[in-house]
Design an enzyme around this catalytic site. Structure first.
Site, PDB file in Angstrom:
ATOM      1  N   PHE A 120       0.972  -1.389   0.040  1.00 25.92           N
ATOM      2  CA  PHE A 120      -0.004  -0.059   0.104  1.00 25.92           C
ATOM      3  C   PHE A 120       0.678   1.098  -0.139  1.00 25.92           C
ATOM      4  O   PHE A 120       0.439   2.357  -0.453  1.00 25.92           O
ATOM      5  CB  PHE A 120      -0.983   0.058   1.239  1.00 25.92           C
ATOM      6  N   LYS A 135      -1.086  -7.084  -9.301  1.00 22.84           N
ATOM      7  CA  LYS A 135      -2.101  -7.142  -8.167  1.00 22.84           C
ATOM      8  C   LYS A 135      -1.709  -6.114  -7.123  1.00 22.84           C
ATOM      9  O   LYS A 135      -0.757  -6.421  -6.433  1.00 22.84           O
ATOM     10  CB  LYS A 135      -2.067  -8.638  -7.480  1.00 22.84           C
ATOM     11  N   ARG A 153      -5.696  -1.721  -0.395  1.00 19.61           N
ATOM     12  CA  ARG A 153      -6.042  -0.406   0.438  1.00 19.61           C
ATOM     13  C   ARG A 153      -5.954   0.942  -0.218  1.00 19.61           C
ATOM     14  O   ARG A 153      -6.632   1.896   0.027  1.00 19.61           O
ATOM     15  CB  ARG A 153      -5.003  -0.429   1.683  1.00 19.61           C
ATOM     16  N   SER A 180       5.190  -7.003   3.247  1.00 24.92           N
ATOM     17  CA  SER A 180       5.805  -7.404   4.394  1.00 24.92           C
ATOM     18  C   SER A 180       6.691  -8.545   4.511  1.00 24.92           C
ATOM     19  O   SER A 180       6.344  -9.642   3.725  1.00 24.92           O
ATOM     20  CB  SER A 180       4.905  -7.655   5.566  1.00 24.92           C
ATOM     21  N   CYS A 201       9.607   1.836   3.495  1.00 23.20           N
ATOM     22  CA  CYS A 201      10.481   0.611   3.743  1.00 23.20           C
ATOM     23  C   CYS A 201      11.669   1.074   3.887  1.00 23.20           C
ATOM     24  O   CYS A 201      12.525   0.395   4.578  1.00 23.20           O
ATOM     25  CB  CYS A 201      10.483  -0.456   2.788  1.00 23.20           C
ATOM     26  N   GLU A 261       8.993  -4.584  13.138  1.00 26.35           N
ATOM     27  CA  GLU A 261       8.820  -3.453  12.208  1.00 26.35           C
ATOM     28  C   GLU A 261       7.374  -2.760  12.204  1.00 26.35           C
ATOM     29  O   GLU A 261       6.252  -3.289  12.507  1.00 26.35           O
ATOM     30  CB  GLU A 261       8.783  -3.704  10.581  1.00 26.35           C
TER      31      GLU A 261
END
Ligand code: NAD
Length: 497
Positions: free
Chosen positions: A148, A172, A176, A225, A280, A382
């Site tokens: 997202f 894909k 969100r 993630s 990230c 995280e």
């Protein structure tokens, strides 16, 4: 607003297994419904991509490069509208969303050079009348599964390279903030990409698993993630696909006593709280060496106090927006509660932030912890929000050992004026992207992006030269055009003469 898939060059509702709410994070209002694709919807997208592949693969390099040049112009012309689309569903501030568009655009610019990038190597006369050369060929249908936090940039890390190399693509995106993917699909079509070459299926794990298991999908690029990245890598590898799965991060910024404390504080605040920490490559841990903490923390606190927080699209620009969903905001806030119970010192508490006129937005103000230890969960996990942790280390060696003991290895930064220490750090640190006095060292499009350890599963980074490698198969060709007068059978193993 109902958000759709994009299959075979047009919007389609498909036959979803369910729908999911999309929010405006600044107001908390539901702004759309995204369909969650069924296996049939995924099959339709893969079939469209498979059908489009033979002709697209045959398109000449100048045709494919020409399309990339047009796409570059279209994205450039639509920057502001793309950024507004991002901000409306993600919550990040408009200027930051514009930056995201720019960093994605740079990959399109790199892909414009595809004729040069796909140049093979040729060696004449490897034997008498024998020449050898190498080529890189497209794989077929490839899939991209994206998170997202960069709904434009991360898809653009993938599909411009994949398309320029002659593959067809199924994206894909995150459920969100799905609208930007359709905007991109329309621009790709306007650039002249034939229908079916680029497709979008909206969805969740059902769609992802259908892509991973589909026999016609040759390769999968994933960004998200770590637990999901690990699972994706395993499942797609088991199905015989090429996979690159980029995971989460815990990026450290080591500050040595000789650093310029003002600049280090600017960097820590920018990289810790930009995009509300939902990057990230965000800095989530500052490792303060020697006496740094006592000088750095007041400077960081002062800068936090000056941050303006509010709707990402407000007329009066702000520095930080809302978090993506209430669920995510609550999860991040629960880590602040946890840090307190673990014994860390909460120097700045953003939990009670209120934003005038937007009482239901998904707000969380910047939070700063001091005296965090490696044993705490707020260090191990995280958090992916505006929560910055300071760990105190006695020496440079202790700081480096701490960074290297962390299971993640995305980015790592050092702030110092000591070139020798910086050199040791960049050589020894176990992270894929290193910054020296640069807190967010995201490589330019002509290098490649990727972490080490639990931040990347697979061995190829994204975009840049590694992107070309990932989206093509290498082939070595040996050619003999013998002198018509040469004759004779030889059963020996072929070797150069
Ligand atoms: P996520 O892992 O929840 O989702 C990523 C994608 O996987 C989405 O498309 C989602 O629909 C899909 N997905 C979710 N659960 C799944 C499941 N059980 N099975 C199959 N697919 C599933 O990540 P997110 O919350 O959207 O994004 C934030 C995460 O992404 C953070 O961990 C961040 O560090 C990471 N990230 C990493 C990089 C990088 O380059 N390493 C870049 C951006 C974001």
């Amino acid at each position: 607003m109902t958000i759709s898939h994009w299959i075979g060059g047009r919007r389609t509702a498909g036959s979803p297994i369910a729908t999911s709410d999309v929010f405006n994070p600044a107001t908390g209002a539901v702004t759309g419904q995204v369909p969650l694709a069924s296996v049939d919807d995924v099959n339709a997208a893969v079939a469209a991509a498979r059908e489009a592949f033979p002709a697209w693969r045959e398109a000449s390099l100048s045709q494919r490069a020409g399309v990339m040049f047009k796409l570059r112009e279209l994205i450039d012309a639509n920057r502001a509208e793309l950024a507004r689309t991002i901000s409306a569903e993600h919550g990040k501030v408009f200027a930051d969303a514009l930056g995201e568009v720019q960093r994605g655009l740079e990959v399109v610019e790199f892909a414009c050079g595809i004729p040069t990038l796909l140049k093979g190597e040729m060696t004449p006369d490897v034997s008498s009348a024998v020449d050898a050369f190498s080529v890189r060929q497209p794989l077929g249908v490839v899939a991209g599964i994206t998170p997202f936090n960069f709904p434009v940039m991360v898809p653009m890390w993938m599909f411009p390279m994949a398309l320029a190399c002659g593959n067809t693509f199924v994206l894909k995106p995150s459920e969100r903030d799905p609208s930007a993917s359709l905007f991109l699909a329309e621009l790709v079509q306007q650039a002249g990409v034939p229908d079916g070459v680029f497709n979008v299926v909206q969805g969740d794990a059902t769609a992802v698993n259908a892509l991973l298991d589909h026999p016609d999908v040759a390769a999968v690029s994933f960004v998200g993630s770590t637990p999901i990245a690990r699972a994706i890598h395993q499942r797609a590898s088991a199905a015989g696909k090429r996979v690159q799965a980029l995971g989460g991060a815990k990026n450290h910024m080591v500050v040595l006593p000789d650093a310029d404390i003002g600049q280090a504080a600017d960097a820590a605040v920018s990289a810790g709280y930009g995009s509300a920490g939902e990057r990230c490559m965000a800095i989530s841990v500052v490792v303060a060496v020697g006496d740094v903490a006592d000088r750095l923390i007041p400077a960081v606190v002062e800068r936090i106090g000056e941050l303006k927080i509010g709707p990402g699209l407000s007329d009066d620009p702000v520095d930080m927006g809302a978090l993506v969903t209430a669920t995510h905001r609550d999860r991040v806030r629960s880590y602040v509660d946890l840090g307190l119970s673990e014994g860390a010192e909460l120097v700045v508490d953003g939990r009670d932030l209120k934003v005038d006129g937007n009482p239901d937005g998904f707000w969380l103000g910047p939070c700063l912890f001091d005296r965090v230890t490696p044993a705490m969960k707020i260090y191990a996990d995280e958090i992916f929000g505006p929560v910055l942790a300071v760990i105190r280390a006695d020496t440079f060696d202790d700081a480096l050992a701490l960074v290297n003991a962390n299971p993640y290895g995305n980015g790592a930064a050092i702030f110092t004026n000591d070139g020798g220490a910086a050199r040791v750090f960049q050589r020894e640190v176990t992270a894929g992207m290193v910054g020296i006095n640069v807190p967010i060292p995201v490589p330019m499009a002509y290098h490649s992006f990727g972490g080490w350890k639990d931040s990347l599963f697979g061995d190829t980074h994204v975009y840049g030269p590694e992107g070309v490698k990932f989206y093509t198969s290498y082939k070595a060709v040996t050619v003999r055009w013998p002198d018509p007068h040469e004759r004779g059978v030889d059963l020996g193993f072929p070797q150069a003469r």
